[in-house]
Design an enzyme around this catalytic site. Structure first.
Site, PDB file in Angstrom:
ATOM      1  N   LYS A 139       0.851  -1.192   0.000  1.00 28.05           N
ATOM      2  CA  LYS A 139       0.000   0.000   0.000  1.00 28.05           C
ATOM      3  C   LYS A 139       0.885   1.239   0.000  1.00 28.05           C
ATOM      4  CE  LYS A 139      -4.531  -0.239   1.935  1.00 28.05           C
ATOM      5  NZ  LYS A 139      -5.328  -0.166   3.177  1.00 28.05           N
TER       6      LYS A 139
HETATM    7  C1  E4P Z   1      -8.727   0.094   3.009  1.00 24.41           C
HETATM    8  O1  E4P Z   1      -7.773  -0.343   2.442  1.00 24.41           O
HETATM    9  C2  E4P Z   1      -8.634   1.014   4.155  1.00 24.41           C
HETATM   10  O2  E4P Z   1      -7.704   0.482   5.036  1.00 24.41           O
HETATM   11  C3  E4P Z   1      -9.937   1.150   4.891  1.00 24.41           C
HETATM   12  O3  E4P Z   1     -11.010   0.746   4.059  1.00 24.41           O
HETATM   13  C4  E4P Z   1     -10.143   2.487   5.504  1.00 24.41           C
HETATM   14  O4  E4P Z   1     -11.411   2.498   6.106  1.00 24.41           O
HETATM   15  P1  E4P Z   1     -11.859   3.617   7.161  1.00 24.41           P
HETATM   16  O5  E4P Z   1     -12.136   4.871   6.414  1.00 24.41           O
HETATM   17  O6  E4P Z   1     -13.105   3.049   7.781  1.00 24.41           O
HETATM   18  O7  E4P Z   1     -10.731   3.764   8.134  1.00 24.41           O
END
Ligand code: E4P
Length: 215
Positions: free
Chosen positions: A83
């Site tokens: 990521k």
């Molecule tokens: C996805 O890869 C993210 O880690 C996640 O969906 C973020 O979600 P949030 O906005 O609920 O923290």
């Protein structure tokens, strides 16, 4: 449509896996912090039974540091997707990773132009955060439609991960659009199976079955 599970909780991932609903996993630093366990240990545990992409986030802010992390994280398991945050430094890393055959997931995407840049850099995945857009008064799901259209227009192979999902309607809307992947928190996945008429129907069938003469 592929389902990724959006958590670093190994037991929650295992439960969803046993239900046949895990095509991959996404983690982020906040999700990992919640577990209070060593990151490498968590990753090894997840990778012991998940064969699809497992997203692991780089936390350096400069390209050099991120690239070093990407190579290190990618060496841990066979199915890592690194990521990388949506910044110019991050996009340089995405390009380099593509050249080296390392999968990437461009995270913290909030606009169609950002998603266009991610695809041009050669990202394997892009993660538009729809729930966080909803939180600030935008309709997050409209972003998914725009990105999907742009990717079709130019034949980009970057897969769209609908991220920051907060409730089952987000999954339903993502599926209607035809998004490649939804990354779903375990609590949302749990809710997706529920319908009061199913519960009422099961109870009625069980009650009626008791009335059937047995011999
Ligand atoms: C996805 O890869 C993210 O880690 C996640 O969906 C973020 O979600 P949030 O906005 O609920 O923290």
């Amino acid at each position: 449509m592929k389902f990724f599970i959006d958590t670093a909780n190994v037991e929650a991932i295992r439960k969803a896996h046993e239900r046949g609903m895990v095509d991959g996993v996404t983690t982020n630093p906040s999700l990992v912090a919640k577990e209070g366990k060593d990151f490498r240990k968590i990753v090894d545990e997840i990778a012991s039974f998940v064969t699809g992409p497992i997203s692991l986030e780089a936390v350096s802010e400069d390209a050099e540091g991120m690239m070093k992390e990407a190579r290190e994280l990618n060496s841990w398991i066979d199915n890592a997707a690194i990521k990388i945050p949506m910044t110019w430094e991050g996009l340089k890393v995405v390009k380099q990773c593509a050249d080296e055959g390392i999968q990437t997931n461009v995270t913290l995407c909030f606009s169609a132009n950002q998603a266009l840049l991610a695809a041009k850099a050669g990202a394997s995945f892009v993660s538009p955060f729809i729930g966080r857009l909803d939180d600030v008064g935008h309709t997050g799901m409209e972003l998914i439609e725009s990105i999907a259209q742009i990717y079709v227009n130019y034949g980009f192979e970057t897969e769209i991960i609908v991220a920051s999902i907060r409730h089952p309607i987000h999954v339903y809307e993502a599926a209607l659009i035809g998004a490649d992947i939804a990354t779903i928190p375990p609590a949302v996945l749990d809710k997706m199976v529920n319908h009061p008429l199913t519960d009422i129907g099961i109870q009625k069938f069980l009650d009626d079955w008791k009335k059937v003469p047995k011999k």
